[in-house]
Motif scaffolding. Structure first.
Motif, mmCIF file in Angstrom:
data_model
loop_
_atom_site.group_PDB
_atom_site.id
_atom_site.type_symbol
_atom_site.label_atom_id
_atom_site.label_comp_id
_atom_site.label_asym_id
_atom_site.label_seq_id
_atom_site.Cartn_x
_atom_site.Cartn_y
_atom_site.Cartn_z
ATOM 1 N N GLY A 13 -3.895 7.173 6.743
ATOM 2 C CA GLY A 13 -3.260 8.441 6.423
ATOM 3 C C GLY A 13 -2.708 8.487 5.010
ATOM 4 O O GLY A 13 -1.778 9.233 4.744
ATOM 5 N N GLY A 14 -3.287 7.702 4.119
ATOM 6 C CA GLY A 14 -2.875 7.763 2.719
ATOM 7 C C GLY A 14 -3.440 9.003 2.053
ATOM 8 O O GLY A 14 -3.909 9.935 2.710
ATOM 9 N N GLY A 15 -3.398 9.006 0.753
ATOM 10 C CA GLY A 15 -3.866 10.161 -0.002
ATOM 11 C C GLY A 15 -5.306 10.525 0.285
ATOM 12 O O GLY A 15 -5.636 11.702 0.470
ATOM 13 N N HIS A 16 -6.190 9.535 0.364
ATOM 14 C CA HIS A 16 -7.605 9.823 0.606
ATOM 15 C C HIS A 16 -7.850 10.318 2.031
ATOM 16 O O HIS A 16 -8.654 11.220 2.258
ATOM 17 N N GLY A 17 -7.159 9.722 3.010
ATOM 18 C CA GLY A 17 -7.329 10.159 4.394
ATOM 19 C C GLY A 17 -6.863 11.584 4.602
ATOM 20 O O GLY A 17 -7.541 12.387 5.241
ATOM 21 N N LEU A 18 -5.696 11.914 4.040
ATOM 22 C CA LEU A 18 -5.178 13.278 4.185
ATOM 23 C C LEU A 18 -6.023 14.279 3.412
ATOM 24 O O LEU A 18 -6.263 15.393 3.871
ATOM 25 N N ALA A 19 -6.507 13.869 2.241
ATOM 26 C CA ALA A 19 -7.377 14.749 1.460
ATOM 27 C C ALA A 19 -8.688 15.006 2.198
ATOM 28 O O ALA A 19 -9.216 16.125 2.176
ATOM 29 N N THR A 20 -9.210 13.989 2.859
ATOM 30 C CA THR A 20 -10.440 14.150 3.638
ATOM 31 C C THR A 20 -10.235 15.135 4.778
ATOM 32 O O THR A 20 -11.065 16.014 5.015
ATOM 33 N N ALA A 21 -9.105 15.004 5.491
ATOM 34 C CA ALA A 21 -8.810 15.932 6.584
ATOM 35 C C ALA A 21 -8.646 17.359 6.062
ATOM 36 O O ALA A 21 -9.147 18.311 6.665
ATOM 37 N N TYR A 22 -7.977 17.502 4.943
ATOM 38 C CA TYR A 22 -7.792 18.831 4.344
ATOM 39 C C TYR A 22 -9.131 19.434 3.946
ATOM 40 O O TYR A 22 -9.418 20.594 4.219
ATOM 41 N N TYR A 23 -9.982 18.626 3.309
ATOM 42 C CA TYR A 23 -11.304 19.093 2.880
ATOM 43 C C TYR A 23 -12.133 19.534 4.087
ATOM 44 O O TYR A 23 -12.770 20.592 4.057
ATOM 45 N N LEU A 24 -12.127 18.729 5.157
ATOM 46 C CA LEU A 24 -12.897 19.088 6.347
ATOM 47 C C LEU A 24 -12.402 20.394 6.962
ATOM 48 O O LEU A 24 -13.200 21.231 7.393
ATOM 49 N N ALA A 25 -11.084 20.583 6.979
ATOM 50 C CA ALA A 25 -10.536 21.806 7.552
ATOM 51 C C ALA A 25 -10.831 23.013 6.670
ATOM 52 O O ALA A 25 -11.213 24.073 7.166
ATOM 53 N N LYS A 26 -10.675 22.860 5.367
ATOM 54 C CA LYS A 26 -10.834 23.997 4.455
ATOM 55 C C LYS A 26 -12.292 24.368 4.234
ATOM 56 O O LYS A 26 -12.667 25.530 4.308
ATOM 57 N N GLU A 27 -13.127 23.394 3.961
ATOM 58 C CA GLU A 27 -14.515 23.667 3.581
ATOM 59 C C GLU A 27 -15.482 23.756 4.762
ATOM 60 O O GLU A 27 -16.500 24.424 4.666
ATOM 61 N N HIS A 28 -15.191 23.054 5.852
ATOM 62 C CA HIS A 28 -16.139 22.989 6.969
ATOM 63 C C HIS A 28 -15.547 23.481 8.288
ATOM 64 O O HIS A 28 -16.197 23.369 9.328
ATOM 65 N N ASN A 29 -14.305 23.981 8.247
ATOM 66 C CA ASN A 29 -13.635 24.510 9.433
ATOM 67 C C ASN A 29 -13.591 23.506 10.581
ATOM 68 O O ASN A 29 -13.664 23.876 11.754
ATOM 69 N N VAL A 30 -13.473 22.227 10.264
ATOM 70 C CA VAL A 30 -13.327 21.177 11.269
ATOM 71 C C VAL A 30 -11.831 20.931 11.428
ATOM 72 O O VAL A 30 -11.187 20.369 10.547
ATOM 73 N N THR A 31 -11.262 21.392 12.534
ATOM 74 C CA THR A 31 -9.820 21.290 12.725
ATOM 75 C C THR A 31 -9.420 20.369 13.869
ATOM 76 O O THR A 31 -8.241 20.144 14.091
ATOM 77 N N ASN A 32 -10.376 19.835 14.578
ATOM 78 C CA ASN A 32 -10.083 18.901 15.658
ATOM 79 C C ASN A 32 -10.189 17.481 15.095
ATOM 80 O O ASN A 32 -11.131 16.749 15.372
ATOM 81 N N VAL A 33 -9.198 17.117 14.274
ATOM 82 C CA VAL A 33 -9.219 15.867 13.517
ATOM 83 C C VAL A 33 -8.003 15.033 13.887
ATOM 84 O O VAL A 33 -6.896 15.553 13.993
ATOM 85 N N ALA A 34 -8.203 13.744 14.085
ATOM 86 C CA ALA A 34 -7.092 12.810 14.296
ATOM 87 C C ALA A 34 -7.021 11.879 13.098
ATOM 88 O O ALA A 34 -8.041 11.362 12.643
ATOM 89 N N ILE A 35 -5.807 11.691 12.573
ATOM 90 C CA ILE A 35 -5.578 10.744 11.480
ATOM 91 C C ILE A 35 -4.711 9.633 12.041
ATOM 92 O O ILE A 35 -3.608 9.876 12.520
#
Length: 78
Positions: A40-62
């Protein structure tokens, strides 16, 4: 819903931050997720944000280990 401000931060500092309201209602993990991100560092949170914003993937666990708690699960949901 609790507001996060510098005044609440200072007020709760005197109680060792034990009086904060829960930030989510149900911390129980689901049986499955579309994506699980380890770290859940910077890269993990950025990846989750990118998936939610660009690909509408919101069922994500970090999943994060370390820091103030031994293990933490943050779930991004709509």
């Amino acid at each position: 819903m609790q507001k996060y401000s510098i005044f609440n931060l200072i007020k709760n500092a005197f109680s060792n931050h034990e009086k904060w309201d829960l930030a989510w209602k149900d911390p129980t993990p689901k049986k499955e997720y579309d994506v699980v991100i380890i770290g859940g560092g910077g890269h993990g949170l950025a990846t989750a944000y990118y998936l939610a914003k660009e690909h509408n993937v919101t069922n994500v666990a970090i999943i994060e280990k370390g820091g103030l708690v031994e293990e933490m699960l943050v779930v991004i949901q709509q």
